[in-house]
Design a protein around this motif. Structure first.
Motif, PDB file in Angstrom:
ATOM      1  N   PHE A 285      33.410  -1.298  43.467  1.00 26.16           N
ATOM      2  CA  PHE A 285      33.627  -2.295  42.751  1.00 26.16           C
ATOM      3  C   PHE A 285      32.629  -3.187  42.040  1.00 26.16           C
ATOM      4  O   PHE A 285      31.448  -3.243  42.594  1.00 26.16           O
ATOM      5  N   ALA A 286      32.902  -3.816  41.142  1.00 26.16           N
ATOM      6  CA  ALA A 286      32.051  -4.600  40.216  1.00 26.16           C
ATOM      7  C   ALA A 286      31.196  -5.672  40.956  1.00 26.16           C
ATOM      8  O   ALA A 286      30.106  -5.978  40.678  1.00 26.16           O
ATOM      9  N   ASN A 287      32.148  -6.273  41.607  1.00 27.82           N
ATOM     10  CA  ASN A 287      31.307  -7.276  42.731  1.00 27.82           C
ATOM     11  C   ASN A 287      30.541  -6.548  43.816  1.00 27.82           C
ATOM     12  O   ASN A 287      31.173  -6.280  44.818  1.00 27.82           O
ATOM     13  N   ILE A 288      29.041  -6.585  43.601  1.00 28.88           N
ATOM     14  CA  ILE A 288      28.368  -5.814  44.589  1.00 28.88           C
ATOM     15  C   ILE A 288      28.192  -6.415  45.932  1.00 28.88           C
ATOM     16  O   ILE A 288      28.233  -7.929  45.781  1.00 28.88           O
ATOM     17  N   ASP A 289      28.234  -5.702  46.972  1.00 28.88           N
ATOM     18  CA  ASP A 289      28.139  -6.495  48.208  1.00 28.88           C
ATOM     19  C   ASP A 289      26.520  -6.097  48.895  1.00 28.88           C
ATOM     20  O   ASP A 289      26.550  -4.707  49.505  1.00 28.88           O
ATOM     21  N   PRO A 290      25.532  -6.825  48.545  1.00 29.43           N
ATOM     22  CA  PRO A 290      24.144  -6.484  48.991  1.00 29.43           C
ATOM     23  C   PRO A 290      24.243  -5.947  50.479  1.00 29.43           C
ATOM     24  O   PRO A 290      23.619  -5.443  50.964  1.00 29.43           O
ATOM     25  N   GLU A 291      25.035  -6.784  51.325  1.00 34.02           N
ATOM     26  CA  GLU A 291      24.903  -6.735  52.720  1.00 34.02           C
ATOM     27  C   GLU A 291      25.491  -5.482  53.328  1.00 34.02           C
ATOM     28  O   GLU A 291      25.471  -4.962  54.318  1.00 34.02           O
ATOM     29  N   ASN A 292      26.928  -5.171  52.551  1.00 34.70           N
ATOM     30  CA  ASN A 292      27.763  -3.910  53.165  1.00 34.70           C
ATOM     31  C   ASN A 292      27.948  -2.835  52.284  1.00 34.70           C
ATOM     32  O   ASN A 292      28.026  -1.701  52.887  1.00 34.70           O
ATOM     33  N   ASP A 293      27.320  -2.718  50.894  1.00 33.50           N
ATOM     34  CA  ASP A 293      27.223  -1.668  50.306  1.00 33.50           C
ATOM     35  C   ASP A 293      26.255  -0.637  50.883  1.00 33.50           C
ATOM     36  O   ASP A 293      25.165  -0.965  51.248  1.00 33.50           O
ATOM     37  N   LEU A 294      26.755   0.785  51.040  1.00 37.68           N
ATOM     38  CA  LEU A 294      25.837   1.687  51.440  1.00 37.68           C
ATOM     39  C   LEU A 294      24.651   2.038  50.640  1.00 37.68           C
ATOM     40  O   LEU A 294      24.747   2.237  49.433  1.00 37.68           O
ATOM     41  N   VAL A 295      23.448   2.344  51.063  1.00 35.79           N
ATOM     42  CA  VAL A 295      22.331   2.604  50.357  1.00 35.79           C
ATOM     43  C   VAL A 295      21.799   3.996  50.953  1.00 35.79           C
ATOM     44  O   VAL A 295      21.467   4.072  52.131  1.00 35.79           O
ATOM     45  N   PHE A 296      21.579   4.998  50.176  1.00 34.77           N
ATOM     46  CA  PHE A 296      20.973   6.296  50.577  1.00 34.77           C
ATOM     47  C   PHE A 296      19.718   6.585  49.819  1.00 34.77           C
ATOM     48  O   PHE A 296      19.511   6.332  48.628  1.00 34.77           O
ATOM     49  N   LYS A 297      18.722   7.156  50.683  1.00 35.53           N
ATOM     50  CA  LYS A 297      17.663   7.402  50.181  1.00 35.53           C
ATOM     51  C   LYS A 297      17.444   8.855  49.453  1.00 35.53           C
ATOM     52  O   LYS A 297      18.640   9.537  49.726  1.00 35.53           O
ATOM     53  N   PRO A 298      16.547   9.129  48.779  1.00 39.71           N
ATOM     54  CA  PRO A 298      16.758  10.375  47.755  1.00 39.71           C
ATOM     55  C   PRO A 298      17.024  11.550  48.950  1.00 39.71           C
ATOM     56  O   PRO A 298      17.743  12.497  48.487  1.00 39.71           O
ATOM     57  N   ASP A 299      16.329  11.704  50.033  1.00 38.08           N
ATOM     58  CA  ASP A 299      16.338  12.975  50.945  1.00 38.08           C
ATOM     59  C   ASP A 299      17.824  12.843  51.511  1.00 38.08           C
ATOM     60  O   ASP A 299      18.297  14.019  51.583  1.00 38.08           O
ATOM     61  N   GLU A 300      18.560  11.893  51.415  1.00 36.86           N
ATOM     62  CA  GLU A 300      19.859  11.932  51.990  1.00 36.86           C
ATOM     63  C   GLU A 300      20.821  11.976  51.063  1.00 36.86           C
ATOM     64  O   GLU A 300      21.839  12.771  51.010  1.00 36.86           O
ATOM     65  N   ILE A 301      20.603  11.733  49.631  1.00 36.92           N
ATOM     66  CA  ILE A 301      21.375  11.856  48.728  1.00 36.92           C
ATOM     67  C   ILE A 301      21.546  13.298  48.476  1.00 36.92           C
ATOM     68  O   ILE A 301      22.810  14.033  47.938  1.00 36.92           O
ATOM     69  N   SER A 302      20.487  14.024  48.492  1.00 41.61           N
ATOM     70  CA  SER A 302      20.424  15.606  48.044  1.00 41.61           C
ATOM     71  C   SER A 302      21.732  16.351  48.970  1.00 41.61           C
ATOM     72  O   SER A 302      22.234  17.110  48.522  1.00 41.61           O
ATOM     73  N   GLY A 303      21.930  15.845  50.258  1.00 39.99           N
ATOM     74  CA  GLY A 303      22.792  16.468  51.005  1.00 39.99           C
ATOM     75  C   GLY A 303      24.151  16.069  51.275  1.00 39.99           C
ATOM     76  O   GLY A 303      24.983  16.271  52.029  1.00 39.99           O
ATOM     77  N   LEU A 304      24.377  14.685  50.586  1.00 43.66           N
ATOM     78  CA  LEU A 304      25.617  13.999  50.577  1.00 43.66           C
ATOM     79  C   LEU A 304      26.874  14.777  50.551  1.00 43.66           C
ATOM     80  O   LEU A 304      27.740  14.475  51.375  1.00 43.66           O
ATOM     81  N   LEU A 305      26.915  15.647  49.595  1.00 43.65           N
ATOM     82  CA  LEU A 305      28.251  16.434  49.525  1.00 43.65           C
ATOM     83  C   LEU A 305      28.657  17.153  50.430  1.00 43.65           C
ATOM     84  O   LEU A 305      29.914  17.519  50.754  1.00 43.65           O
ATOM     85  N   LYS A 306      27.629  17.701  51.318  1.00 39.29           N
ATOM     86  CA  LYS A 306      27.857  18.436  52.408  1.00 39.29           C
ATOM     87  C   LYS A 306      28.060  17.660  53.891  1.00 39.29           C
ATOM     88  O   LYS A 306      28.142  18.076  54.631  1.00 39.29           O
ATOM     89  N   ASP A 307      27.665  16.345  53.633  1.00 38.32           N
ATOM     90  CA  ASP A 307      27.943  15.417  54.677  1.00 38.32           C
ATOM     91  C   ASP A 307      29.092  15.247  55.325  1.00 38.32           C
ATOM     92  O   ASP A 307      29.974  14.830  54.286  1.00 38.32           O
TER      93      ASP A 307
END
Length: 237
Positions: A109-131
């Motif tokens: 959503f437009a209101n970003i939640d810096p505390e709870n929104d998930l953050v993924f590093k580059p090496d994690e992003i590459s495999g997200l669809l298979k996660d």
């Protein structure tokens, strides 16, 4: 007395020869003057040719500097085009290659939640669809129901859930949709060192509330851009 006319005739010839010699002198001196004039003209022509060459070189140089220079970092528009196409194709390797080393925040959503929104590093992003992990991405406004799903499901519902490329519009650092809002985007990502590109699809229902927006947020690093946020927005009750 018979020889006098001959003497006068001889004297006349001598005088005539002398006068002819005198009149010939200016003509001889005129030749160097002509040669000197031509030399000066040649000297005048040389600077003109040099100036022409200089102007030509300057023009060519200007043309060269006005052309794109290879090796320059992509603009934010070029970066966003590459990323939105990768999202459409579910090419997470490309997304990872653009991701900040600090990671990319996914906000539904437009209101970003810096505390709870998930953050993924580059090496994690590459495999997200298979996660197969079911992550809690936030909670829906109103009923506060947890948004718990795999990234593959999240991608279909809160990332590329509309054909933003063919059915939408896009703009740099500007909102498009009348009902859309930036929320706290600039608080989390200050304008001084961030750009965002908005992709917006208008609603098709009579009330128009079925619109969707996707914002790609970039950190400005010199002339380069690094992806730091993928923020989805839609009408919520």
């Amino acid at each position: 007395m018979k020889w006098k006319p001959i003497k006068f005739l001889a004297l006349g010839i001598v005088v005539t020869s002398a006068l002819s010699a005198c009149s010939a002198a200016p003509e001889e001196s005129a030749e160097p003057q002509t040669a000197e004039t031509e030399t000066i003209q040649e000297q005048q022509d040389k600077p003109t040719e040099s100036n022409t060459d200089t102007k030509t070189e300057d023009t060519e140089s200007s043309k060269e500097t006005s052309e794109p220079v290879e090796g320059q970092p992509p603009t934010v528009t070029e970066a966003s085009t590459t990323i939105i196409k990768a999202l459409q194709a579910e090419d997470m390797e490309t997304i990872a290659s653009w991701a900040s080393q600090e990671g990319v925040r996914f906000s539904p959503f437009a209101n970003i939640d810096p505390e709870n929104d998930l953050v993924f590093k580059p090496d994690e992003i590459s495999g997200l669809l298979k996660d197969t992990t079911k992550y809690v991405w936030r909670s829906t406004p109103g009923n506060e129901e947890s948004i718990e799903m795999t990234y593959a499901d999240y991608h279909q519902k809160y990332v590329y859930n509309k054909d933003f490329i063919h059915d939408g519009e896009n703009a740099v650092n500007a909102m498009i949709g009348e009902d859309a809002h930036l929320g706290n985007l600039h608080e989390v990502y200050p304008e001084a060192n961030h750009d965002f590109v908005e992709f917006h699809v208008n609603g098709t229902e009579p009330d128009g509330r079925d619109w969707h927006t996707l914002r790609l947020v970039f950190e400005k690093i010199g002339q380069d851009h690094s992806l730091v946020g993928i923020v989805h927005d839609q009408w919520t009750p």
